[in-house]
Design a protein around this motif. Structure first.
Motif, PDB file in Angstrom:
ATOM      1  N   CYS A  99       0.833  -1.218   0.000  1.00 41.25           N
ATOM      2  CA  CYS A  99       0.000   0.000   0.000  1.00 41.25           C
ATOM      3  C   CYS A  99       0.862   1.260   0.000  1.00 41.25           C
ATOM      4  O   CYS A  99       0.555   2.236  -0.703  1.00 41.25           O
ATOM      5  N   GLU A 100       1.933   1.266   0.802  1.00 40.35           N
ATOM      6  CA  GLU A 100       2.819   2.423   0.858  1.00 40.35           C
ATOM      7  C   GLU A 100       3.530   2.624  -0.479  1.00 40.35           C
ATOM      8  O   GLU A 100       3.674   3.752  -0.966  1.00 40.35           O
ATOM      9  N   ALA A 101       3.994   1.526  -1.074  1.00 37.87           N
ATOM     10  CA  ALA A 101       4.647   1.631  -2.380  1.00 37.87           C
ATOM     11  C   ALA A 101       3.673   2.204  -3.407  1.00 37.87           C
ATOM     12  O   ALA A 101       4.033   3.075  -4.209  1.00 37.87           O
ATOM     13  N   LYS A 102       2.443   1.739  -3.372  1.00 45.60           N
ATOM     14  CA  LYS A 102       1.418   2.233  -4.293  1.00 45.60           C
ATOM     15  C   LYS A 102       1.163   3.725  -4.069  1.00 45.60           C
ATOM     16  O   LYS A 102       1.016   4.495  -5.024  1.00 45.60           O
ATOM     17  N   ARG A 103       1.125   4.141  -2.819  1.00 49.27           N
ATOM     18  CA  ARG A 103       0.848   5.548  -2.495  1.00 49.27           C
ATOM     19  C   ARG A 103       1.883   6.488  -3.103  1.00 49.27           C
ATOM     20  O   ARG A 103       1.537   7.530  -3.666  1.00 49.27           O
ATOM     21  N   VAL A 104       3.164   6.134  -2.982  1.00 55.42           N
ATOM     22  CA  VAL A 104       4.216   7.051  -3.443  1.00 55.42           C
ATOM     23  C   VAL A 104       4.546   6.876  -4.923  1.00 55.42           C
ATOM     24  O   VAL A 104       5.372   7.603  -5.465  1.00 55.42           O
ATOM     25  N   LEU A 105       3.871   5.951  -5.571  1.00 53.45           N
ATOM     26  CA  LEU A 105       4.117   5.685  -6.990  1.00 53.45           C
ATOM     27  C   LEU A 105       3.203   6.539  -7.860  1.00 53.45           C
ATOM     28  O   LEU A 105       2.028   6.735  -7.549  1.00 53.45           O
ATOM     29  N   LYS A 106       3.749   7.054  -8.942  1.00 55.91           N
ATOM     30  CA  LYS A 106       2.936   7.792  -9.910  1.00 55.91           C
ATOM     31  C   LYS A 106       1.956   6.852 -10.613  1.00 55.91           C
ATOM     32  O   LYS A 106       2.220   5.644 -10.736  1.00 55.91           O
ATOM     33  N   ASN A 107       0.856   7.410 -11.106  1.00 49.72           N
ATOM     34  CA  ASN A 107      -0.022   6.623 -11.973  1.00 49.72           C
ATOM     35  C   ASN A 107       0.772   6.189 -13.204  1.00 49.72           C
ATOM     36  O   ASN A 107       1.476   6.997 -13.814  1.00 49.72           O
ATOM     37  N   GLY A 108       0.682   4.917 -13.520  1.00 49.37           N
ATOM     38  CA  GLY A 108       1.471   4.374 -14.618  1.00 49.37           C
ATOM     39  C   GLY A 108       2.847   3.892 -14.190  1.00 49.37           C
ATOM     40  O   GLY A 108       3.585   3.312 -14.989  1.00 49.37           O
TER      41      GLY A 108
END
Length: 274
Positions: free
Chosen positions: A136-145
């Motif tokens: 979840c944390e990785a997803k949060r700080v990741l840009k769309n795409g």
């Protein structure tokens, strides 16, 4: 947050005794380093990219990425590794930043990174809830795409090593293997203090499901070593050009085969934030 809170005491002790700095310079580590670099490169689509290397150890991958011109941030919970990584970064023209921290709480803004590499968290966190927090944390700080590359240890890893080495016939080792095959939980017996500290070993489909459950788009799963390491003369043959080419081609033609993934001690999953 203190270092002691960031990581379990057993894992901290393991890495303080072991040499992560030299692991990739000898034996299987040499091949692992080159192979993982080639897998990461499949998913770098722009230069420079903003990359977060989580659980990046002493910074060997961060150094490689920084030398290629990327903006790299290393996040690592082991103080011993942090100091080595800082020293490594200082020698570079394009330095990478070094942060003491861990995967469940990242000090980065939302939608920041183009690529996130999860080098250790998926197998060093035994509780499913902690791995979910990491994803979840990785997803949060990741840009769309953006892309997450997650490295995991296969649930068959100890068993395969045990069969090749004869350790399977040591009762405590075999008991450990049976637990890993049934539950994925890895806890080294007292008789084998040199084994990896407490960890979780994934089945390939478990690894995929943990990311899909966080609404990330599944791209692929790759065998790192594949079956090639089962060659009884692996190290000798990797020094012979023609035989090395054969082994690498074997890995490449089988790297995404779901029926063969469990023959590889390590695997890498690639997912995308949509």
């Amino acid at each position: 947050m203190s270092n002691r809170q960031l990581i379990s005491r057993d894992i901290e002790i393991f890495y303080n005794k072991a040499s992560e700095e030299t692991r990739l310079d000898k034996g299987m580590g040499i091949f692992e380093f080159e192979r993982i670099k080639s897998l990461i490169e499949k998913y770098i689509f722009s230069s420079p990219s903003k990359i977060i290397d989580i659980g990046g150890g002493t910074g060997k991958y961060s150094e490689w990425l920084a030398k290629k011109g990327h903006k790299v941030h290393l996040v690592e919970p082991v103080l011993k590794h942090i100091k080595i990584a800082q020293s490594r970064s200082k020698k570079l023209k394009n330095k990478f930043s070094v942060h003491i921290g861990e995967s469940r709480k990242l000090e980065f803004a939302n939608n920041y990174a183009d690529l996130i590499i999860l080098h250790g968290p998926l197998y060093h966190l035994q509780r499913k809830e902690d791995r979910e927090s990491t994803i979840c944390e990785a997803k949060r700080v990741l840009k769309n795409g953006g892309i997450i590359l997650g490295f995991a240890i296969n649930y068959t890893a100890s068993t395969l090593v045990g069969l090749l080495s004869g350790l399977i016939h040591k009762p405590p080792f075999f008991e450990m293997c049976k637990t890993e095959l049934a539950t994925g939980m890895h806890n080294p017996p007292d008789d084998f203090p040199w084994l990896l500290a407490e960890a979780f070993y994934h089945k390939p489909e478990q690894l995929r499901d943990e990311f899909i459950n966080q609404e990330l788009a599944y791209l692929n799963t790759y065998a790192v070593e594949g079956m090639a390491w089962l060659d009884k003369d692996f190290f000798a043959n990797m020094q012979i050009c023609k035989r090395r080419e054969t082994l690498i081609e074997l890995i490449q033609v089988t790297e995404n085969d779901p029926y063969l993934l469990s023959f590889s001690p390590h695997m890498m999953i690639a997912v995308k934030k949509i």
